[in-house]
Design a protein around this motif. Structure first.
Motif, mmCIF file in Angstrom:
data_model
loop_
_atom_site.group_PDB
_atom_site.id
_atom_site.type_symbol
_atom_site.label_atom_id
_atom_site.label_comp_id
_atom_site.label_asym_id
_atom_site.label_seq_id
_atom_site.Cartn_x
_atom_site.Cartn_y
_atom_site.Cartn_z
ATOM 1 N N ALA A 55 0.669 -1.278 0.010
ATOM 2 C CA ALA A 55 -0.012 -0.099 0.054
ATOM 3 C C ALA A 55 0.941 1.424 -0.127
ATOM 4 C CB ALA A 55 -0.952 0.107 1.333
ATOM 5 N N TRP A 56 2.057 1.090 0.370
ATOM 6 C CA TRP A 56 3.075 2.351 0.495
ATOM 7 C C TRP A 56 3.216 2.796 -0.983
ATOM 8 C CZ3 TRP A 56 4.430 5.558 4.241
ATOM 9 C CH2 TRP A 56 4.403 5.175 5.537
ATOM 10 N N ILE A 57 2.937 2.012 -1.973
ATOM 11 C CA ILE A 57 3.131 2.562 -3.418
ATOM 12 C C ILE A 57 2.021 3.684 -3.673
ATOM 13 C CG2 ILE A 57 3.043 2.033 -5.761
ATOM 14 C CD1 ILE A 57 4.225 -0.646 -4.967
ATOM 15 N N HIS A 58 0.925 3.132 -3.348
ATOM 16 C CA HIS A 58 -0.297 4.090 -3.791
ATOM 17 C C HIS A 58 -0.296 5.267 -2.962
ATOM 18 C CE1 HIS A 58 -4.271 5.593 -4.329
ATOM 19 N NE2 HIS A 58 -4.597 4.908 -5.176
ATOM 20 N N SER A 59 0.285 5.050 -1.492
ATOM 21 C CA SER A 59 0.327 6.136 -0.577
ATOM 22 C C SER A 59 1.343 7.420 -1.104
ATOM 23 C CB SER A 59 0.854 5.875 0.856
ATOM 24 O OG SER A 59 -0.295 4.888 1.372
ATOM 25 N N ILE B 101 8.543 9.486 -17.530
ATOM 26 C CA ILE B 101 9.675 8.940 -17.307
ATOM 27 C C ILE B 101 9.531 8.067 -16.142
ATOM 28 C CG2 ILE B 101 11.888 9.253 -16.235
ATOM 29 C CD1 ILE B 101 11.517 9.787 -19.228
ATOM 30 N N GLY B 102 8.781 8.472 -14.916
ATOM 31 C CA GLY B 102 8.576 7.652 -13.771
ATOM 32 C C GLY B 102 7.715 6.270 -13.951
ATOM 33 N N LEU B 103 6.725 6.391 -14.741
ATOM 34 C CA LEU B 103 6.017 5.080 -15.282
ATOM 35 C C LEU B 103 6.974 4.316 -16.204
ATOM 36 C CD1 LEU B 103 2.436 6.607 -16.032
ATOM 37 C CD2 LEU B 103 2.949 4.977 -14.090
ATOM 38 N N VAL B 104 7.710 4.876 -16.929
ATOM 39 C CA VAL B 104 8.439 3.798 -17.699
ATOM 40 C C VAL B 104 9.616 3.243 -16.902
ATOM 41 C CG1 VAL B 104 10.354 3.983 -19.592
ATOM 42 C CG2 VAL B 104 8.015 5.180 -19.828
ATOM 43 N N PHE C 20 10.634 -1.491 -15.010
ATOM 44 C CA PHE C 20 11.862 -2.405 -14.874
ATOM 45 C C PHE C 20 12.433 -2.711 -13.559
ATOM 46 C CE2 PHE C 20 12.433 0.215 -18.873
ATOM 47 C CZ PHE C 20 12.768 -0.471 -19.615
ATOM 48 N N ALA C 21 11.156 -2.340 -12.530
ATOM 49 C CA ALA C 21 11.436 -2.744 -11.292
ATOM 50 C C ALA C 21 11.600 -3.927 -10.838
ATOM 51 C CB ALA C 21 10.289 -2.046 -10.470
ATOM 52 N N ASN C 22 12.827 -4.192 -9.744
ATOM 53 C CA ASN C 22 13.069 -5.402 -9.383
ATOM 54 C C ASN C 22 12.756 -5.613 -8.005
ATOM 55 O OD1 ASN C 22 15.212 -3.874 -8.549
ATOM 56 N ND2 ASN C 22 16.841 -4.936 -9.852
ATOM 57 N N SER C 23 12.393 -4.557 -7.385
ATOM 58 C CA SER C 23 11.944 -4.794 -5.966
ATOM 59 C C SER C 23 10.984 -3.594 -5.609
ATOM 60 C CB SER C 23 13.370 -4.290 -4.970
ATOM 61 O OG SER C 23 13.606 -3.025 -5.096
ATOM 62 N N LEU C 24 10.361 -3.789 -4.390
ATOM 63 C CA LEU C 24 9.051 -2.887 -3.902
ATOM 64 C C LEU C 24 9.674 -1.604 -3.711
ATOM 65 C CD1 LEU C 24 6.152 -3.751 -4.283
ATOM 66 C CD2 LEU C 24 6.219 -3.747 -1.546
ATOM 67 N N GLU C 25 10.842 -1.505 -3.268
ATOM 68 C CA GLU C 25 11.553 -0.097 -2.798
ATOM 69 C C GLU C 25 11.759 0.602 -4.083
ATOM 70 O OE1 GLU C 25 11.584 -2.601 0.528
ATOM 71 O OE2 GLU C 25 12.212 -3.118 -1.457
ATOM 72 N N TYR C 26 12.345 -0.070 -5.204
ATOM 73 C CA TYR C 26 12.650 0.852 -6.298
ATOM 74 C C TYR C 26 11.299 1.404 -6.887
ATOM 75 C CZ TYR C 26 14.081 1.081 -11.472
ATOM 76 O OH TYR C 26 14.102 1.772 -12.533
ATOM 77 N N LEU C 27 9.965 0.705 -6.809
ATOM 78 C CA LEU C 27 8.747 1.321 -7.051
ATOM 79 C C LEU C 27 8.230 2.251 -6.119
ATOM 80 C CD1 LEU C 27 6.583 -1.739 -7.964
ATOM 81 C CD2 LEU C 27 7.388 -0.288 -9.456
ATOM 82 N N TYR C 28 8.932 2.318 -4.885
ATOM 83 C CA TYR C 28 8.684 3.638 -4.173
ATOM 84 C C TYR C 28 9.357 4.882 -4.556
ATOM 85 C CZ TYR C 28 7.403 -0.046 -0.310
ATOM 86 O OH TYR C 28 6.998 -0.724 0.515
ATOM 87 N N LEU C 29 10.275 4.616 -5.196
ATOM 88 C CA LEU C 29 10.990 5.747 -5.684
ATOM 89 C C LEU C 29 10.571 6.223 -7.061
ATOM 90 C CD1 LEU C 29 13.456 7.949 -5.473
ATOM 91 C CD2 LEU C 29 14.902 6.013 -6.478
ATOM 92 N N THR C 30 10.411 5.438 -8.129
ATOM 93 C CA THR C 30 9.832 5.686 -9.449
ATOM 94 C C THR C 30 8.652 6.180 -9.532
ATOM 95 O OG1 THR C 30 9.953 3.233 -9.891
ATOM 96 C CG2 THR C 30 11.987 4.347 -10.391
ATOM 97 N N LEU C 31 7.634 5.146 -9.228
ATOM 98 C CA LEU C 31 6.249 5.080 -9.227
ATOM 99 C C LEU C 31 5.651 5.995 -8.365
ATOM 100 C CD1 LEU C 31 3.773 4.405 -10.724
ATOM 101 C CD2 LEU C 31 3.598 2.305 -9.286
ATOM 102 N N GLY C 32 6.330 6.013 -7.040
ATOM 103 C CA GLY C 32 5.807 6.827 -5.947
ATOM 104 C C GLY C 32 6.179 8.258 -5.847
ATOM 105 N N VAL C 33 7.537 8.405 -6.021
ATOM 106 C CA VAL C 33 8.200 9.745 -5.784
ATOM 107 C C VAL C 33 8.065 10.535 -7.240
ATOM 108 C CG1 VAL C 33 10.080 11.095 -5.013
ATOM 109 C CG2 VAL C 33 9.181 9.099 -3.694
ATOM 110 N N LEU C 34 8.671 10.014 -8.294
ATOM 111 C CA LEU C 34 8.861 10.559 -9.264
ATOM 112 C C LEU C 34 7.557 10.725 -10.138
ATOM 113 C CD1 LEU C 34 11.050 11.722 -11.226
ATOM 114 C CD2 LEU C 34 11.422 9.560 -12.276
ATOM 115 N N THR C 35 7.128 9.798 -10.276
ATOM 116 C CA THR C 35 5.693 9.808 -10.971
ATOM 117 C C THR C 35 4.694 10.782 -10.475
ATOM 118 O OG1 THR C 35 5.685 7.762 -12.089
ATOM 119 C CG2 THR C 35 3.475 8.652 -12.043
#
Length: 468
Positions: A46-50, A85-88, A92-107
């Motif tokens: 749920a932290w991704i959506h948050s 750029i964040g969605l693209v 390529f994510a290989n961990s949930l923490e990577y998604l926190y940064l790209t999908l959560g913060v950058l996007t």
């Protein structure tokens, strides 16, 4: 020319809202995919959506600042590029923490730069029937959710979640096109007051002068003072009691409104609803969201309801909270459809009224700055509430406590505004009754009771209490 720009503004605002809310709300469709792929619990996923929602709202003042200092066009162009750029990169994510940064913060940062300027542009273009204009513009969120939620589910089935995110990144890049079409409604200074024409280059140029060092220092000092005064003037509404009460209501609203969008699809899957039907619930919610945007915007622009916009807003938020209390009783697709209809309608209603209610409090001139603060207030609840909801699911094993938390927060938001409005109405009625009561007169700056009665001699006697 103005009409043409109004139409362009509508198209850009609709597209902007479609892209933003598509990616934000449809992340809940990716929820189960992320959870299974990375083998994480509800709270961690749920932290991704948050983070997406939190960053979008936390950086909303930055979007206002760029829009005010440069232009809305620059803000939306930059935001669309960052979101894409964040969605693209997320594909390529290989961990949930990577998604926190790209999908959560950058996007989320890209969405923040697009969100506030696009909404503020509607307020600049339209003075009459503002609520309807906002309703139509904000209906883009429902259009995006209705049309593209099933498409996202199909993309996941055919190309996996990585391919779906990559395609979404290309789709969101259309925000740059929308930003390029945003144009100011007023003439530039150079157009209003033309400069001397350069005979060689055929365009206006400013007279060339070489300033002295003292003149530069004086100008810098004056500019710094002017910027400070301008900043204080732009945000003076932060000290207004009406805005502070509205801000408290928005905090409670943000605490409850995000939970159903995060957990509706996982809850539907948990009670045995199929993947396509679960995604279709989001589509139903989206299309009814459009109806709520437009109908509530049209209704609150009527002369008979225009002065009751705050009451309409309270009603919409309260009804949305009431809907959340009934979700644990709905355990089939047929029963969840009415929930999606009602929740989507009242969600669209209050979303369309947030800029209108804020504008009624601070005025149109400060709407962009105020909206930046309003959406900034959504940041912390958007960050912490979905993980809290996930923790409740992990702890209790059911979604009941999560949806009850959402309903309680929404109803509390409505009751806060209702209570303050009721108190002020009572105070106003009391003040009016004191001014009209003939038994109270002013005596040397004090209110003194006057008792009128007729004596045997028919004289009028006045009894003034002894103040010694």
């Amino acid at each position: 020319m103005v009409l043409q720009r109004q139409q362009t503004c509508f198209v850009c605002a609709l597209s902007d809202q479609s892209c933003l809310f598509l990616s934000s709300r449809c992340i809940s469709i990716f929820f189960v995919e992320f959870q299974i792929h990375f083998a994480r619990d509800y709270s961690g996923t749920a932290w991704i959506h948050s983070l997406v929602d939190c960053t979008t709202m936390l950086c909303a003042p930055l979007g206002s600042l760029i829009g005010n200092r440069l232009s809305c066009r620059v803000a939306v162009l930059l935001g669309g590029f960052l979101a894409s750029i964040g969605l693209v990169l997320s594909s390529f994510a290989n961990s949930l923490e990577y998604l926190y940064l790209t999908l959560g913060v950058l996007t989320g940062l890209g969405f923040a730069l697009c969100y506030t300027p696009a909404i503020a542009m509607v307020g600049i273009y339209f003075c009459e029937r503002k609520a309807l204009a906002y309703g139509i513009a904000m209906s883009g969120s429902g259009i995006g959710t209705f049309i593209l939620a099933p498409v996202v589910q199909l993309l996941i089935e055919h190309y996996s979640w990585r391919g779906a995110l990559l395609i979404l990144g290309g789709f969101v890049s259309n925000l740059c096109v929308c930003g390029a079409l945003l144009r100011p409604i007023i003439l530039k200074e150079e157009e209003a007051c033309p400069l001397p024409v350069d005979s060689e280059c055929k365009y206006g140029v400013k007279p060339h002068s070489v300033p002295t060092r003292k003149a530069v220092d004086d100008k810098l000092e004056v500019d710094s003072k002017q910027r400070c005064l301008q900043f204080m003037q732009e945000y003076h509404f932060l000290l207004m009691p009406d805005f502070l009460v509205l801000a408290g209501s928005f905090l409670l609203l943000a605490s409850g409104c995000s939970l159903p969008f995060v957990y509706l699809v996982p809850y539907a899957l948990d009670v045995g609803v199929g993947h396509q039907h679960a995604a279709f619930l989001m589509s139903i919610l989206g299309v009814i969201d459009i109806v709520g945007n437009i109908t509530f915007g049209w209704l609150t622009d009527r002369r008979c309801l225009k002065k009751y916009r705050n009451i309409c807003y309270m009603f919409a938020v309260g009804m949305e909270g009431l809907c959340c209390f009934f979700i644990p009783l709905l355990r089939t697709f047929v029963l969840l459809v009415p929930f999606s209809v009602l929740y989507g309608y009242f969600d669209g209603a209050y979303v369309a009224l947030i800029p209108v209610v804020t504008s009624d409090v601070v005025g149109t001139a400060y709407l962009s700055s105020a909206l930046g603060v309003v959406y900034f207030l959504h940041a912390v609840p958007y960050l912490v509430c979905p993980p809290i909801g996930g923790w409740l699911v992990d702890t209790t094993g059911t979604y009941t406590a999560t949806f009850f938390l959402s309903g309680f927060a929404l109803i509390s938001s409505s009751l806060l505004l209702f209570s303050v409005a009721g108190i002020r109405r009572c105070q106003r009625n009391q003040k009016n009754s004191l001014s009209k009561n003939p038994k109270l007169v002013s005596c040397e700056g004090k209110l003194c009771e006057v008792d009128y009665y007729t004596s045997k001699e028919k004289d009028l006697m006045i009894i003034i209490p002894d103040t010694s």
